[in-house]
Write an enzyme that holds these catalytic residues in place. Structure first.
Site, PDB file in Angstrom:
ATOM      1  N   ASP A 281      38.525 -87.203  64.237  1.00 47.61           N
ATOM      2  CA  ASP A 281      39.232 -87.106  62.969  1.00 47.61           C
ATOM      3  C   ASP A 281      38.236 -87.481  61.866  1.00 47.61           C
ATOM      4  OD1 ASP A 281      41.129 -86.792  61.006  1.00 47.61           O
ATOM      5  OD2 ASP A 281      42.703 -87.821  62.101  1.00 47.61           O
ATOM      6  N   GLU A 481      49.683 -89.347  55.398  1.00 47.45           N
ATOM      7  CA  GLU A 481      49.029 -90.404  56.178  1.00 47.45           C
ATOM      8  C   GLU A 481      49.446 -91.805  55.720  1.00 47.45           C
ATOM      9  OE1 GLU A 481      44.976 -89.575  57.446  1.00 47.45           O
ATOM     10  OE2 GLU A 481      45.078 -87.639  56.472  1.00 47.45           O
TER      11      GLU A 481
HETATM   12  C1  GLC Z   1      42.758 -86.423  58.491  1.00 49.49           C
HETATM   13  C2  GLC Z   1      43.880 -86.293  59.418  1.00 49.49           C
HETATM   14  C3  GLC Z   1      43.844 -85.058  60.264  1.00 49.49           C
HETATM   15  C4  GLC Z   1      43.281 -83.882  59.530  1.00 49.49           C
HETATM   16  C5  GLC Z   1      41.902 -84.212  59.044  1.00 49.49           C
HETATM   17  C6  GLC Z   1      41.234 -83.098  58.247  1.00 49.49           C
HETATM   18  O1  GLC Z   1      42.541 -87.605  57.909  1.00 49.49           O
HETATM   19  O2  GLC Z   1      44.209 -87.436  60.157  1.00 49.49           O
HETATM   20  O3  GLC Z   1      45.123 -84.790  60.750  1.00 49.49           O
HETATM   21  O4  GLC Z   1      43.270 -82.750  60.330  1.00 49.49           O
HETATM   22  O5  GLC Z   1      41.884 -85.407  58.299  1.00 49.49           O
HETATM   23  O6  GLC Z   1      41.787 -82.936  57.005  1.00 49.49           O
END
Ligand code: GLC
Length: 633
Positions: A281, A481
């Site tokens: 991530d 988030e």
């Molecule tokens: C993040 C997320 C993830 C996402 C990624 C790219 O912080 O947790 O789900 O795909 O960044 O944007």
């Protein structure tokens, strides 16, 4: 082995032999489009790029489909012409198409997962995945970071709306349908063919089970629980051929999954037989150790194959290279990671470096926001609505005079929620959704030409004759988030105005229908008491017209659309009633898992609900955001 897999294997081995250590390390780095130019991506032989939430070609939120395609072409063109290699390896571009191609101006935005969970409709899910893949492919992008397979157990978590259900059944059923819709059916000729894209099972593993629902927090549960509650969606996605898996930000018993070799390597790649690649991530690999280089090395050793880097991609590249030369990361691990990345690229047909808009997976531009996709999204809205209360005020007649109140009534940004154009979904107004329809637009459509009227009044005030009925549309403000983490589930503690509007209308004798826009069940007893009917619309996306479709009788007075949605999350009895999940020994929700009224049901007149707010006096949110890094915003 299938002949096509034998071919893939040959391509992978040939390709791998042609790569230097530097190029192999480059393949393991994914940079963000705002931070790496096409020339840099080619120069470092980077394996992949992404656009994070709120990052667009030229930094323009309203960038056209042409702009997206041109940027994809620029990256692919630079890689193809790269003078640094005889055999440049094509890049993969990944995006968060998590409810439709939701970063792109004019794209169809589908309901967020929580609403789709309520729809309990696997066919619909597959159709949505097919439509999403087509819209993504049309912009020259190869890969979506979806589906989210989290089983959210504590609704205070800011990502609850990205979860289909609190119970694995729905998640397991949907996982395979979505993967098949996005990628095509593994083993069939159109697998990763035109209009198909790569899918990601995310986030592995256990993120819906963090203590107190804290985003990126610690999961304290047995391995049996991890397996039985949280791994099912991933198992189903792998069986359906999902090509990538994203590591989760959370820890398990204090160890970050990004550094958890047992979970990423022994379980995911071993026991579950996943043969694609694991992407980290956003800067997640940096969370496993204080020292950057050590963090990078440990994460790769644990099983991360591709490092998703927020900003400092050069540092990640050099760190990994240094770890390899120091012997901290064995070459065999690098080769395994690159093999996995190349395997996915080969399966996706990216063996030749054709211009992206001429690549087989790309379809015509006009599919972005095309009418059939919007109709599908509207259908998904209709199927996702959950009716919690109805004393007979619904269904509405089209010749009614309807007052449409609440700050969500004519607010497409609010009805779409997070991960829409911007990361948090904030800062959007109706002009950012050229093809979208607010809920109010749907009310106008339903009444105009049928002798009725819909009058917009956000604060619920009206002059002249009383309306026949008031529909009040309200709910949560968009978030994503950790920014969506809450300490309690009381709605009115955070937003007092909708309740005041409902009570004022009731005092004037106007029947009230509440339409609740939300990413999670919330304690709304006061609002339920002040409503004659209460509908949960979740985060329906751009096709707000689907709400009026169900709230109104058809033009001929018959019922065209009944309610269909059933709760995929238990509804709390009080503001601190979480975790609350079907199967709990002392399970006593206000509305149970699976609840949802139909028009044919006996009119439901529940007694007055307790309005004692157990969250009164608690701060709305007292926890710091745990995001380790920043997005382009
Ligand atoms: C993040 C997320 C993830 C996402 C990624 C790219 O912080 O947790 O789900 O795909 O960044 O944007």
């Amino acid at each position: 082995m299938h002949p096509s897999e034998r071919r893939v294997q040959r391509i992978v081995e040939r390709c791998l032999r042609g790569l230097s250590v530097e190029q192999k390390v480059g393949q393991m780095v994914q940079a963000e489009i705002a931070n790496a130019t096409p020339t840099e991506v080619a120069e470092f032989a980077l394996g992949s790029i992404l656009n994070g939430g709120g990052s667009f070609p030229g930094g323009n939120k309203q960038a056209s489909v042409d702009d997206w395609r041109a940027l994809a072409d620029a990256y692919h063109g630079a890689v193809r012409k790269s003078t640094h290699s005889d055999h440049p390896v094509p890049i993969l571009w990944g995006t968060d198409a998590v409810h439709g191609h939701s970063n792109v101006y004019g794209a169809t935005v589908f309901p967020h997962n929580i609403g789709l969970g309520a729809a309990r409709d696997g066919d619909l899910m597959e159709a949505i995945a097919v439509a999403t893949a087509r819209e993504v492919a049309a912009t020259g992008i190869d890969w979506t970071f979806a589906p989210t397979l989290a089983v959210a157990r504590d609704d205070r978590w800011g990502r609850t709306y990205e979860s289909f259900a609190e119970h694995p059944d729905v998640v397991v059923e949907y996982a395979s349908r979505i993967v098949a819709g996005l990628q095509g059916v593994a083993g069939e000729p159109d697998f990763l063919g035109p209009g198909r894209i790569l899918a990601t099972g995310k986030h592995f593993l256990g993120e819906g089970h963090t203590t107190d629902g804290r985003d990126q927090g610690d999961v304290v549960c047995s391995e049996d629980t991890l397996r039985d509650l949280h791994a099912g969606g991933h198992r189903a996605a792998i069986a359906a051929g999902v090509q990538t898996v994203m590591a989760a930000f959370n820890s398990w018993h204090g160890t970050k999954v990004h550094g958890h070799r047992y979970l990423l390597t022994d379980v995911l790649k071993g026991a579950l037989g996943f043969d694609g690649f694991v992407v980290s991530d956003w800067d997640g690999f940096l969370q496993v150790a204080e020292d950057r280089a050590e963090a990078c090395g440990s994460s790769v050793n644990a099983g991360v194959d591709l490092l998703m880097v927020g900003v400092e991609w050069r540092a990640a590249y050099h760190d990994l290279l240094q770890q390899v030369s120091a012997g901290a990361v064995p070459m065999a691990r690098i080769d395994d990671a690159v093999r996995r990345i190349l395997r996915v690229k080969a399966r996706a047909g990216l063996v030749s470096c054709a211009r992206s808009s001429a690549r087989p997976a790309t379809v015509e531009e006009s599919v972005v926001g095309e009418p059939s996709h919007r109709e599908l999204a509207r259908r998904a809205v209709r199927r996702s609505l959950v009716l919690l209360k109805n004393d007979g005020v619904l269904p509405l007649k089209r010749d009614a005079k309807v007052l449409v109140a609440g700050d969500g009534a004519d607010n497409i940004g609010k009805q779409c929620g997070g991960w829409t154009l911007t990361w948090q979904g904030t800062g959007n107004d109706n002009s950012d959704f050229p093809n979208g329809m607010s809920l109010f637009d749907g009310f106008v459509e339903a009444t105009a030409h049928h002798g009725g009227s819909a009058i917009l009044s956000p604060n619920g005030e009206f002059g002249g004759d009383s309306p026949d009925v008031a529909v009040v549309v309200f709910g949560e403000e968009p978030y994503a988030e950790g920014d969506g983490d809450r300490d309690h589930l009381s709605y009115s503690t955070l937003h007092a105005e909708p309740l005041a509007i409902l009570r004022r209308l009731q005092e004037r004798g106007i029947p009230t229908v509440s339409v609740f826009l939300t990413g999670r069940p919330m304690w709304v007893n006061p609002e339920l008491n002040a409503s004659d009917a209460f509908v949960v619309a979740w985060l329906p996306g751009t096709e707000g017209g689907g709400v009026a479709d169900v709230l109104f009788r058809g033009p001929n007075g018959k019922l065209d659309h009944d309610f269909h949605g059933r709760l995929s999350f238990s509804w709390p009895r009080h503001a601190m009633h979480t975790p609350l999940n079907v199967g709990d020994t002392d399970y006593a929700p206000l509305f149970p898992y699976g609840y949802g009224l139909r028009y044919g049901d006996a009119i439901d007149r529940p007694g007055r609900l307790d309005e004692t707010d157990s969250a009164r006096g608690m701060p709305a949110r007292d926890r710091p955001c745990t995001m380790g890094s920043t997005y382009p915003r």
